[in-house]
Enzyme design. Structure first.
Site, PDB file in Angstrom:
ATOM      1  CG  LEU A  62      -1.886   1.072   1.375  1.00 43.24           C
ATOM      2  CD1 LEU A  62      -2.735   1.237   0.403  1.00 43.24           C
ATOM      3  CD2 LEU A  62      -2.487   1.209   2.833  1.00 43.24           C
TER       4      LEU A  62
ATOM      5  CB  SER B 254       7.264   1.571  -0.186  1.00 46.96           C
ATOM      6  OG  SER B 254       8.350   1.014  -0.194  1.00 46.96           O
TER       7      SER B 254
ATOM      8  CB  ALA C 241       8.780  -0.374   7.573  1.00 46.88           C
TER       9      ALA C 241
ATOM     10  CG  ASP D 134       8.874  10.911  10.798  1.00 47.29           C
ATOM     11  OD1 ASP D 134       9.268  11.732  10.324  1.00 47.29           O
ATOM     12  OD2 ASP D 134       9.057   9.750  10.601  1.00 47.29           O
TER      13      ASP D 134
END
Length: 544
Positions: free
Chosen positions: A129, A131, A135, A287
């Site tokens: 879904l 990238s 991860a 983040d």
């Protein structure tokens, strides 16, 4: 430098030259070195002249690996610092990094969970879904309830690549700190250490799961922020499973507008969520680039943020929060004297700094900025200008605040992207004033009583017994002190008696020695015996 470090450094420079990134260097005598290196050492030239500069920058960072991709993600949030043709390309690093093979991802998930995927999940999508640098995510349904979930899996063999780049960054940081005294105050080694900790934390998805659970609990039933639920029984170091959410990526402005989103309220809530996490919870998502932030489709007039990827979080202690709040308010009020004093009090600049000169330097930098309307002022630019000024006064970077500074830049970049007229100052100032009021004065006393009330209520039934024990212990202590004092007085009295007897004995012995030479020799023996007797008595008294 070790051969492997030299090889990696060579690779970094070569990739930059292959993508023509030396074009980003300003025209200066010092910038001729890369051109010379390209011609004499690397023998490479721009391999992609047909691609625009922004795309070449993105591809170069992607080629260099996760450490550099993270750097590009941070830069992508600052559209006020970079032109659109660069910022748009860097934004693709947030969730469109080249994926690895889905079958390999499935294999790693099964190894982590200890069995075939079909035991627990159905409809596993072999195509990821999303990238990212660390991860990638695959969708599936949880058996037997059919609940839609996402499975996040760490990229295989990523740790050696991160270790190699971090080691090289340490080497370069030490060289810079040793060669340039000016850079030493920026604590480059400590900054790299903080960056290393952040990256390595992201490699353990159990930590991310715990962070997400905590953040979800902090904003339970909140209209401002939603954090997807983690399925903890499937959490392990390299795999994490959580509920699937549907939302609009915060950077997709046309989709947000088409959904009728209140953009002004959405931008203001981004600022509110940030300051709530920092000052209320001391636990903030660090983040918040656009790839990790979505907006719910529901209630566009009352928009709700959705926070993903909680691998990086920051915490602050009470001293840090108090200092930051006071500093922000001093900026809002243009109290440059207070800003200067806070920098000295907090240890950011040496204690012997001339506060008058420091205040004047800050005023020179800030006054022209504040001449603009507040909505046009970039807080990021203010911070950069302030830090550049403070460095002249030997300011040292505080590594524990690096995450906070980065996150604040993220929030401002997102807010301005959503609503260019966002007045960050006006949105944050009431929040900070309210927080400061709760930390000082009568309200702070009431809050302290409220916080400690459960403890006092628990101890209240024990109060009579505790009071009786305290009085009993006090009486025993007084008796003991009286005994010690009496013993001290007796000891002093004995020492005085012993000194007197010793003196008398010494006098008689001296007299006996004198009488031995005169006509009264028959008295000398008696005097000496008596003197020795007094000495023995004084020795016995001292022994007591």
């Amino acid at each position: 430098m070790t051969p492997s470090e030299i090889k990696r450094l060579y690779r970094i420079i070569k990739v930059q030259l292959e993508y023509g990134l030396d074009e980003l260097l300003p025209t200066h005598q010092l910038t001729k070195a890369p051109l010379l290196a390209r011609r004499s050492l690397f023998w490479v030239k721009n391999q992609h002249p047909e691609k625009p500069l922004g795309e070449r920058l993105r591809l170069a960072l992607q080629t260099l690996g996760p450490v550099w991709i993270k750097f590009g993600q941070m830069m992508s949030t600052r559209r006020d610092l970079f032109p659109p043709h660069i910022a748009d390309q860097l934004a693709l690093l947030q969730d469109q990094v080249s994926p690895f093979d889905g079958n390999l991802a499935k294999q790693h998930i099964e190894q982590a969970l200890g069995g075939d995927l079909e035991q627990w999940f159905s409809d596993f999508d072999i195509t990821p879904l999303a990238s990212a640098s660390i991860a990638q995510v695959h969708t599936a349904k949880l058996k037997p309830c059919g609940r839609e979930v996402v499975l996040k899996v760490i990229r295989p063999d990523i740790r050696p690549a991160i270790d190699a780049d971090i080691k090289l960054m340490y080497r370069m940081a030490r060289l810079v700190a040793k060669a340039l005294p000016e850079a030493r105050r920026l604590k480059p080694v400590e900054v790299v250490a903080e960056y290393e900790k952040t990256l390595l934390d992201e490699l353990d998805l159990r930590r991310e799961a715990a962070n997400a659970i905590q953040l979800r609990r902090n904003f339970e039933n909140s209209e401002e922020l939603y954090v997807p639920e983690v399925i903890p029984e499937f959490s392990c170091p390299n795999v994490m499973v959580s509920e699937r959410i549907y939302g609009i990526q915060v950077s997709d402005i046309p989709a947000l507008q088409a959904n009728g989103t209140n953009m002004k309220l959405l931008a203001e809530r981004g600022v509110s969520v940030f300051f709530t996490q920092v000052f209320r919870d001391s636990f903030f998502h660090a983040d918040m680039h656009p790839g990790n932030v979505f907006v719910s489709y529901e209630h566009p007039d009352n928009p709700q943020w959705i926070g993903l990827d909680c691998g990086i979080v920051g915490t602050l202690n009470s001293d840090d929060k108090r200092y930051l709040a006071e500093n922000f308010l001093a900026f809002f009020n243009r109290d440059y004297r207070k800003v200067a004093e806070l920098h000295v009090d907090s240890g950011w600049v040496p204690q012997d700094t001339n506060v008058d000169e420091f205040e004047f330097a800050i005023r020179i930098v800030c006054e022209p900025i504040f001449a603009k309307p507040l909505c046009e002022i970039s807080f990021g630019h203010v911070l950069l200008n302030l830090f550049n000024t403070a460095r002249r006064f030997n300011m040292e970077v505080q590594p524990q605040l690096v995450l906070l500074q980065k996150t604040l830049l993220y929030v401002e970049g997102l807010g301005r992207q959503l609503y260019p007229q966002l007045d960050l100052w006006e949105t944050a100032k009431p929040f900070l004033e309210k927080w400061m009021a709760n930390q000082m004065g009568p309200q702070a006393v009431l809050n302290g009583i409220k916080d400690r009330a459960p403890f006092w209520a628990e101890k209240l039934p024990e109060l009579p017994e505790l009071l009786y024990d305290s009085l009993k212990q006090g009486k025993a202590m007084n008796q003991r002190m009286g005994q010690l004092y009496q013993g001290y007085r007796d000891s002093k009295r004995q020492h005085a008696t012993g000194k007197f007897l010793f003196g008398v004995g010494a006098t008689l012995i001296v007299c006996s020695a004198i009488l031995l030479e005169g006509p009264y020799q028959h008295f000398s023996v008696t005097s000496g015996i008596v003197g020795v007797t007094f000495w023995l008595l004084s020795w016995r008294t001292y022994r007591r």
